[in-house]
Design a protein around this motif. Structure first.
Motif, PDB file in Angstrom:
ATOM      1  N   ILE A 103     -25.518  18.496  -1.890  1.00 22.34           N
ATOM      2  CA  ILE A 103     -25.215  18.667  -0.473  1.00 22.34           C
ATOM      3  C   ILE A 103     -26.239  19.635   0.088  1.00 22.34           C
ATOM      4  N   ARG A 104     -26.991  19.182   1.081  1.00 23.16           N
ATOM      5  CA  ARG A 104     -28.036  19.996   1.692  1.00 23.16           C
ATOM      6  C   ARG A 104     -27.502  20.685   2.927  1.00 23.16           C
ATOM      7  N   GLY A 105     -28.089  21.827   3.212  1.00 22.27           N
ATOM      8  CA  GLY A 105     -27.770  22.542   4.428  1.00 22.27           C
ATOM      9  C   GLY A 105     -28.854  23.537   4.759  1.00 22.27           C
ATOM     10  N   ALA A 106     -28.942  23.898   6.030  1.00 20.38           N
ATOM     11  CA  ALA A 106     -29.927  24.893   6.461  1.00 20.38           C
ATOM     12  C   ALA A 106     -29.434  25.555   7.734  1.00 20.38           C
ATOM     13  N   ILE A 107     -29.888  26.793   7.920  1.00 18.87           N
ATOM     14  CA  ILE A 107     -29.568  27.568   9.111  1.00 18.87           C
ATOM     15  C   ILE A 107     -30.739  28.501   9.385  1.00 18.87           C
ATOM     16  N   THR A 108     -30.984  28.786  10.631  1.00 21.66           N
ATOM     17  CA  THR A 108     -31.977  29.790  10.982  1.00 21.66           C
ATOM     18  C   THR A 108     -31.263  31.055  11.432  1.00 21.66           C
ATOM     19  N   VAL A 109     -31.936  32.183  11.261  1.00 28.98           N
ATOM     20  CA  VAL A 109     -31.419  33.462  11.739  1.00 28.98           C
ATOM     21  C   VAL A 109     -32.425  34.048  12.718  1.00 28.98           C
ATOM     22  N   ASP A 110     -31.961  34.956  13.555  1.00 29.73           N
ATOM     23  CA  ASP A 110     -32.797  35.484  14.638  1.00 29.73           C
ATOM     24  C   ASP A 110     -33.825  36.515  14.195  1.00 29.73           C
ATOM     25  N   ALA A 111     -33.571  37.181  13.057  1.00 31.25           N
ATOM     26  CA  ALA A 111     -34.489  38.232  12.613  1.00 31.25           C
ATOM     27  C   ALA A 111     -34.337  38.455  11.117  1.00 31.25           C
ATOM     28  N   ASN A 112     -35.315  39.113  10.540  1.00 29.61           N
ATOM     29  CA  ASN A 112     -35.310  39.466   9.122  1.00 29.61           C
ATOM     30  C   ASN A 112     -34.477  40.734   8.933  1.00 29.61           C
ATOM     31  N   GLU A 113     -33.162  40.576   9.082  1.00 30.21           N
ATOM     32  CA  GLU A 113     -32.234  41.691   8.937  1.00 30.21           C
ATOM     33  C   GLU A 113     -31.164  41.312   7.927  1.00 30.21           C
ATOM     34  N   GLU A 114     -30.817  42.265   7.069  1.00 31.34           N
ATOM     35  CA  GLU A 114     -29.860  42.015   5.994  1.00 31.34           C
ATOM     36  C   GLU A 114     -28.570  41.367   6.496  1.00 31.34           C
ATOM     37  N   LYS A 115     -27.954  41.937   7.510  1.00 31.06           N
ATOM     38  CA  LYS A 115     -26.678  41.419   8.014  1.00 31.06           C
ATOM     39  C   LYS A 115     -26.826  39.990   8.522  1.00 31.06           C
ATOM     40  N   LEU A 116     -27.879  39.699   9.249  1.00 28.48           N
ATOM     41  CA  LEU A 116     -28.079  38.344   9.772  1.00 28.48           C
ATOM     42  C   LEU A 116     -28.262  37.329   8.639  1.00 28.48           C
ATOM     43  N   ILE A 117     -29.000  37.707   7.615  1.00 33.54           N
ATOM     44  CA  ILE A 117     -29.224  36.810   6.473  1.00 33.54           C
ATOM     45  C   ILE A 117     -27.913  36.556   5.731  1.00 33.54           C
ATOM     46  N   LEU A 118     -27.163  37.613   5.465  1.00 30.20           N
ATOM     47  CA  LEU A 118     -25.893  37.460   4.749  1.00 30.20           C
ATOM     48  C   LEU A 118     -24.885  36.666   5.575  1.00 30.20           C
ATOM     49  N   ASP A 119     -24.770  36.993   6.860  1.00 29.88           N
ATOM     50  CA  ASP A 119     -23.829  36.275   7.734  1.00 29.88           C
ATOM     51  C   ASP A 119     -24.216  34.813   7.891  1.00 29.88           C
ATOM     52  N   GLN A 163     -22.311   8.893  -2.328  1.00 31.14           N
ATOM     53  CA  GLN A 163     -23.460   9.510  -1.661  1.00 31.14           C
ATOM     54  C   GLN A 163     -23.328   9.396  -0.148  1.00 31.14           C
ATOM     55  N   ALA A 164     -22.835   8.268   0.331  1.00 35.08           N
ATOM     56  CA  ALA A 164     -22.678   8.051   1.773  1.00 35.08           C
ATOM     57  C   ALA A 164     -21.603   8.934   2.386  1.00 35.08           C
ATOM     58  N   ASP A 165     -20.655   9.407   1.576  1.00 32.44           N
ATOM     59  CA  ASP A 165     -19.577  10.254   2.077  1.00 32.44           C
ATOM     60  C   ASP A 165     -19.948  11.732   2.166  1.00 32.44           C
ATOM     61  N   ILE A 166     -21.046  12.117   1.538  1.00 34.23           N
ATOM     62  CA  ILE A 166     -21.491  13.519   1.563  1.00 34.23           C
ATOM     63  C   ILE A 166     -21.959  13.860   2.975  1.00 34.23           C
ATOM     64  N   ARG A 167     -21.531  15.024   3.442  1.00 29.72           N
ATOM     65  CA  ARG A 167     -21.916  15.470   4.792  1.00 29.72           C
ATOM     66  C   ARG A 167     -22.813  16.702   4.674  1.00 29.72           C
ATOM     67  N   HIS A 168     -24.059  16.537   5.057  1.00 32.23           N
ATOM     68  CA  HIS A 168     -25.040  17.617   5.034  1.00 32.23           C
ATOM     69  C   HIS A 168     -24.889  18.411   6.330  1.00 32.23           C
ATOM     70  N   VAL A 169     -25.274  19.688   6.297  1.00 36.57           N
ATOM     71  CA  VAL A 169     -25.014  20.583   7.427  1.00 36.57           C
ATOM     72  C   VAL A 169     -26.301  21.301   7.834  1.00 36.57           C
ATOM     73  N   TYR A 170     -26.668  21.169   9.098  1.00 34.86           N
ATOM     74  CA  TYR A 170     -27.841  21.849   9.651  1.00 34.86           C
ATOM     75  C   TYR A 170     -27.398  22.576  10.906  1.00 34.86           C
ATOM     76  N   LEU A 171     -27.510  23.913  10.882  1.00 30.61           N
ATOM     77  CA  LEU A 171     -26.997  24.750  11.964  1.00 30.61           C
ATOM     78  C   LEU A 171     -28.118  25.510  12.671  1.00 30.61           C
ATOM     79  N   ALA A 172     -27.824  25.936  13.892  1.00 29.96           N
ATOM     80  CA  ALA A 172     -28.759  26.718  14.712  1.00 29.96           C
ATOM     81  C   ALA A 172     -30.082  25.951  14.826  1.00 29.96           C
TER      82      ALA A 172
END
Length: 122
Positions: free
Chosen positions: A6-22, A101-110
């Motif tokens: 299951i693939r997924g990705a998200i972007t964060v606004d800055a290179n900050e510990e809290k943003l990366i963890l959240d 495989q067709a039932d897997i839902r990949h997630v791409y956020l932000a």
């Protein structure tokens, strides 16, 4: 039962510990929710980050989540292709499942929704 990725990705606004963890927690929680999986079903999780995210290890967030302490985790740096998306966290969750495989839902956020608009829901 099969092992599915299951693939997924998200972007964060800055290179900050809290943003990366959240961001990591938000992405993983959404993958788990939409695919109706539990940590016991997870074989492993590969976490990659772009080179501009070095404030912390994203896997730290997952290790602190309830029932995830036994799930094998690995962090790595994404290949630095010129012009590629910045400040991006990607997950590859390998899960033991009866889902096809067709039932897997990949997630791409932000901003990462642009990586796979064919799989991103509005």
């Amino acid at each position: 039962m099969s092992v599915r990725g299951i693939r997924g990705a998200i972007t964060v606004d800055a290179n900050e510990e809290k943003l990366i963890l959240d961001g990591t927690i938000e992405l993983l929680n959404e993958i788990v929710r939409v695919n109706e999986i539990v940590p016991e079903d997870i074989a492993s999780v590969l976490v990659t980050v772009t080179q501009d995210l070095d404030a912390t290890f994203p896997a730290r967030a997952i290790r602190q989540m309830a029932d995830w302490e036994l799930v094998p985790l690995m962090c790595s740096i994404e290949i630095p292709v010129k012009g590629s998306m910045e400040r991006c966290i990607r997950l590859m969750v390998l899960v033991n499942t009866d889902a096809s495989q067709a039932d897997i839902r990949h997630v791409y956020l932000a901003g990462a929704a642009a990586l796979r608009p064919d799989l991103s829901r509005k």
